[in-house]
Design an enzyme around this catalytic site. Sequence first.
Site, mmCIF file in Angstrom:
data_model
loop_
_atom_site.group_PDB
_atom_site.id
_atom_site.type_symbol
_atom_site.label_atom_id
_atom_site.label_comp_id
_atom_site.label_asym_id
_atom_site.label_seq_id
_atom_site.Cartn_x
_atom_site.Cartn_y
_atom_site.Cartn_z
ATOM 1 N N ASN A 33 1.726 -7.575 5.483
ATOM 2 C CA ASN A 33 0.328 -7.851 5.861
ATOM 3 C C ASN A 33 -0.056 -9.266 5.431
ATOM 4 O O ASN A 33 -0.681 -10.018 6.179
ATOM 5 C CB ASN A 33 -0.646 -6.872 5.189
ATOM 6 C CG ASN A 33 -0.304 -5.416 5.441
ATOM 7 O OD1 ASN A 33 0.386 -5.110 6.405
ATOM 8 N ND2 ASN A 33 -0.788 -4.520 4.584
ATOM 9 N N TYR A 88 4.198 6.503 6.508
ATOM 10 C CA TYR A 88 3.118 7.154 5.757
ATOM 11 C C TYR A 88 1.983 7.557 6.683
ATOM 12 O O TYR A 88 1.796 6.969 7.754
ATOM 13 C CB TYR A 88 2.632 6.293 4.591
ATOM 14 C CG TYR A 88 1.814 5.073 4.938
ATOM 15 C CD1 TYR A 88 2.426 3.922 5.405
ATOM 16 C CD2 TYR A 88 0.435 5.068 4.763
ATOM 17 C CE1 TYR A 88 1.685 2.792 5.699
ATOM 18 C CE2 TYR A 88 -0.321 3.941 5.048
ATOM 19 C CZ TYR A 88 0.319 2.808 5.524
ATOM 20 O OH TYR A 88 -0.422 1.700 5.821
ATOM 21 N N TRP A 103 6.766 9.093 3.353
ATOM 22 C CA TRP A 103 8.178 9.439 3.549
ATOM 23 C C TRP A 103 8.939 8.116 3.438
ATOM 24 O O TRP A 103 9.100 7.404 4.436
ATOM 25 C CB TRP A 103 8.397 10.042 4.943
ATOM 26 C CG TRP A 103 7.896 11.428 5.117
ATOM 27 C CD1 TRP A 103 8.635 12.579 5.058
ATOM 28 C CD2 TRP A 103 6.549 11.836 5.399
ATOM 29 N NE1 TRP A 103 7.825 13.669 5.277
ATOM 30 C CE2 TRP A 103 6.539 13.251 5.482
ATOM 31 C CE3 TRP A 103 5.334 11.161 5.583
ATOM 32 C CZ2 TRP A 103 5.380 13.976 5.743
ATOM 33 C CZ3 TRP A 103 4.179 11.882 5.839
ATOM 34 C CH2 TRP A 103 4.203 13.275 5.914
ATOM 35 N N ARG A 104 9.305 7.735 2.241
ATOM 36 C CA ARG A 104 9.940 6.422 2.093
ATOM 37 C C ARG A 104 11.148 6.456 1.161
ATOM 38 O O ARG A 104 11.733 5.415 0.875
ATOM 39 C CB ARG A 104 8.920 5.402 1.591
ATOM 40 C CG ARG A 104 8.511 5.593 0.139
ATOM 41 C CD ARG A 104 7.358 4.744 -0.324
ATOM 42 N NE ARG A 104 7.429 3.339 0.046
ATOM 43 C CZ ARG A 104 6.437 2.478 -0.199
ATOM 44 N NH1 ARG A 104 5.334 2.877 -0.789
ATOM 45 N NH2 ARG A 104 6.561 1.219 0.136
ATOM 46 N N ASN A 168 0.536 -5.151 -7.471
ATOM 47 C CA ASN A 168 0.283 -3.967 -6.630
ATOM 48 C C ASN A 168 0.897 -2.698 -7.229
ATOM 49 O O ASN A 168 1.795 -2.085 -6.638
ATOM 50 C CB ASN A 168 0.856 -4.194 -5.223
ATOM 51 C CG ASN A 168 -0.232 -4.581 -4.251
ATOM 52 O OD1 ASN A 168 -1.434 -4.400 -4.530
ATOM 53 N ND2 ASN A 168 0.153 -5.130 -3.120
ATOM 54 N N ARG A 170 1.918 0.844 -8.074
ATOM 55 C CA ARG A 170 1.862 2.183 -7.462
ATOM 56 C C ARG A 170 2.655 3.121 -8.363
ATOM 57 O O ARG A 170 3.890 3.186 -8.269
ATOM 58 C CB ARG A 170 2.489 2.181 -6.063
ATOM 59 C CG ARG A 170 1.801 1.268 -5.058
ATOM 60 C CD ARG A 170 0.424 1.791 -4.636
ATOM 61 N NE ARG A 170 -0.187 0.925 -3.641
ATOM 62 C CZ ARG A 170 -0.909 -0.161 -3.916
ATOM 63 N NH1 ARG A 170 -1.117 -0.527 -5.175
ATOM 64 N NH2 ARG A 170 -1.447 -0.878 -2.943
ATOM 65 N N GLY A 230 -12.193 -6.370 -6.543
ATOM 66 C CA GLY A 230 -13.052 -5.795 -5.499
ATOM 67 C C GLY A 230 -14.181 -6.755 -5.139
ATOM 68 O O GLY A 230 -13.947 -7.935 -4.903
ATOM 69 N N GLY A 260 -6.686 -6.766 -0.689
ATOM 70 C CA GLY A 260 -5.900 -7.628 -1.577
ATOM 71 C C GLY A 260 -4.839 -8.414 -0.817
ATOM 72 O O GLY A 260 -4.607 -9.595 -1.101
ATOM 73 N N ASP A 261 -4.206 -7.793 0.171
ATOM 74 C CA ASP A 261 -3.165 -8.475 0.958
ATOM 75 C C ASP A 261 -3.781 -9.622 1.759
ATOM 76 O O ASP A 261 -3.206 -10.714 1.839
ATOM 77 C CB ASP A 261 -2.490 -7.506 1.947
ATOM 78 C CG ASP A 261 -1.978 -6.250 1.272
ATOM 79 O OD1 ASP A 261 -1.679 -6.306 0.065
ATOM 80 O OD2 ASP A 261 -1.880 -5.210 1.955
HETATM 81 P P1 ADP Z 1 -6.789 -4.759 -3.978
HETATM 82 O O1 ADP Z 1 -6.663 -4.377 -2.513
HETATM 83 O O2 ADP Z 1 -5.607 -5.528 -4.476
HETATM 84 O O3 ADP Z 1 -7.250 -3.648 -4.865
HETATM 85 P P2 ADP Z 1 -9.466 -5.809 -4.379
HETATM 86 O O4 ADP Z 1 -10.121 -4.511 -4.073
HETATM 87 O O5 ADP Z 1 -9.615 -6.349 -5.735
HETATM 88 O O6 ADP Z 1 -7.929 -5.867 -3.985
HETATM 89 O O7 ADP Z 1 -10.040 -6.847 -3.323
HETATM 90 C C1 ADP Z 1 -9.394 -8.063 -3.039
HETATM 91 C C2 ADP Z 1 -10.414 -9.050 -2.549
HETATM 92 O O8 ADP Z 1 -11.051 -8.532 -1.373
HETATM 93 C C3 ADP Z 1 -11.545 -9.298 -3.532
HETATM 94 O O9 ADP Z 1 -11.217 -10.298 -4.469
HETATM 95 C C4 ADP Z 1 -12.643 -9.758 -2.588
HETATM 96 O O10 ADP Z 1 -12.461 -11.110 -2.246
HETATM 97 C C5 ADP Z 1 -12.406 -8.903 -1.351
HETATM 98 N N1 ADP Z 1 -13.234 -7.691 -1.395
HETATM 99 C C6 ADP Z 1 -12.874 -6.433 -1.730
HETATM 100 N N2 ADP Z 1 -13.919 -5.573 -1.620
HETATM 101 C C7 ADP Z 1 -14.976 -6.313 -1.223
HETATM 102 C C8 ADP Z 1 -16.338 -6.034 -0.901
HETATM 103 N N3 ADP Z 1 -16.853 -4.805 -0.996
HETATM 104 N N4 ADP Z 1 -17.119 -7.058 -0.487
HETATM 105 C C9 ADP Z 1 -16.633 -8.310 -0.376
HETATM 106 N N5 ADP Z 1 -15.367 -8.639 -0.640
HETATM 107 C C10 ADP Z 1 -14.525 -7.671 -1.060
#
Ligand code: ADP
Length: 310
Positions: A33, A88, A103-104, A168, A170, A230, A260-261
């Site tokens: 991705n 998956y 299934w991996r 990442n 898991r 997030g 995140g990707d």
């Molecule tokens: P992962 O998928 O690795 O858990 P995160 O959830 O930390 O990653 O999100 C990665 C990036 O995606 C964040 O740093 C932010 O830039 C963006 N992001 C994730 N959720 C939100 C949100 N609700 N609103 C705005 N940006 C977001």
Amino acid sequence: MPHLLMIGECMIELSQNNELGEYKQSFAGDVFNTGVYIKRCLKDSAQVSFLSVIGEDKLSTQFLNLMANEQINSRYLYRCKSNKMGLYIINIDQYGERTFDYWRENSAARQLMQLIKQDSDKMAFSSVTTLFFSGISIAILSPDDLQDFWKFIKCRRSQGCQIVFDPNYRPALWPSPEHAKDAFEIAYSLSNVVLPGVDDHKNLYNHQTAAEIASHLEAKGIGEIIIKNGDLEVLVSARGRRTKIDIIPVTEVVDTTSAGDAFNGGYLSARQNGKSVKDAVIYAANVAGCVIQHKGAIVPKACFDTAITP
Ligand code: ADP
């Protein structure tokens, strides 16, 4: 021209489409991705390749078509007779929450190091400038293959290749948290750029804050530490300085599967384009913000190209 090599596994994805129980088929995998988003951002100014293994079946051939559509180079993609791509399913439960079944265990991608070893002459990797792998890329390798993987990374690093790692984490893919920790410590020590999420470190290291994660990683001499959290601020630690960068929360979140990707793809492409670490984080947040407003790990190209300029 920069040449980014993404190493890992892409899987067949089946996502529940409606109440009749029908499934929509697509492909997704964390590093793949990221590669797609890098290529979409950088277009013809960089080459992106995927180092992995797929099968010789029809779905694997469809995956090759997707790679061609996304202009991802398949020169380093092996095909193996005995195994097929992992799969998956994304289920939606009665409360609208997503659950995943995988299934991996026997997926073709697990053969990667064996195939590289048999083919070392062809796989010169001399044009590769950046190499990206994740905790999932290493979790699927056997203990012996993981040792060979470290040799492979060390060799690329000694040749001047930039090494990028996203943990990442898991838990289900590792025999124990200790195995994961041991591997992550090696991965971090070999990397120039790392892109962990706060949740990865909460689950594995019991780190509660981005600052705690930064303290843990700064001791390893990593050039760029980018800590995602997030919709909360991103913490950057680079050249001995910490900076917090605010994230503008997306109000209409549809699917955060590959947030995140997508962020990683945006960050690495912006850095390739010469942006500062701070501007690259802002660009990466825009890319992730766009992706989470659509369904699926790899969002339609037209929506992406409209929202994101290189
Ligand atoms: P992962 O998928 O690795 O858990 P995160 O959830 O930390 O990653 O999100 C990665 C990036 O995606 C964040 O740093 C932010 O830039 C963006 N992001 C994730 N959720 C939100 C949100 N609700 N609103 C705005 N940006 C977001």
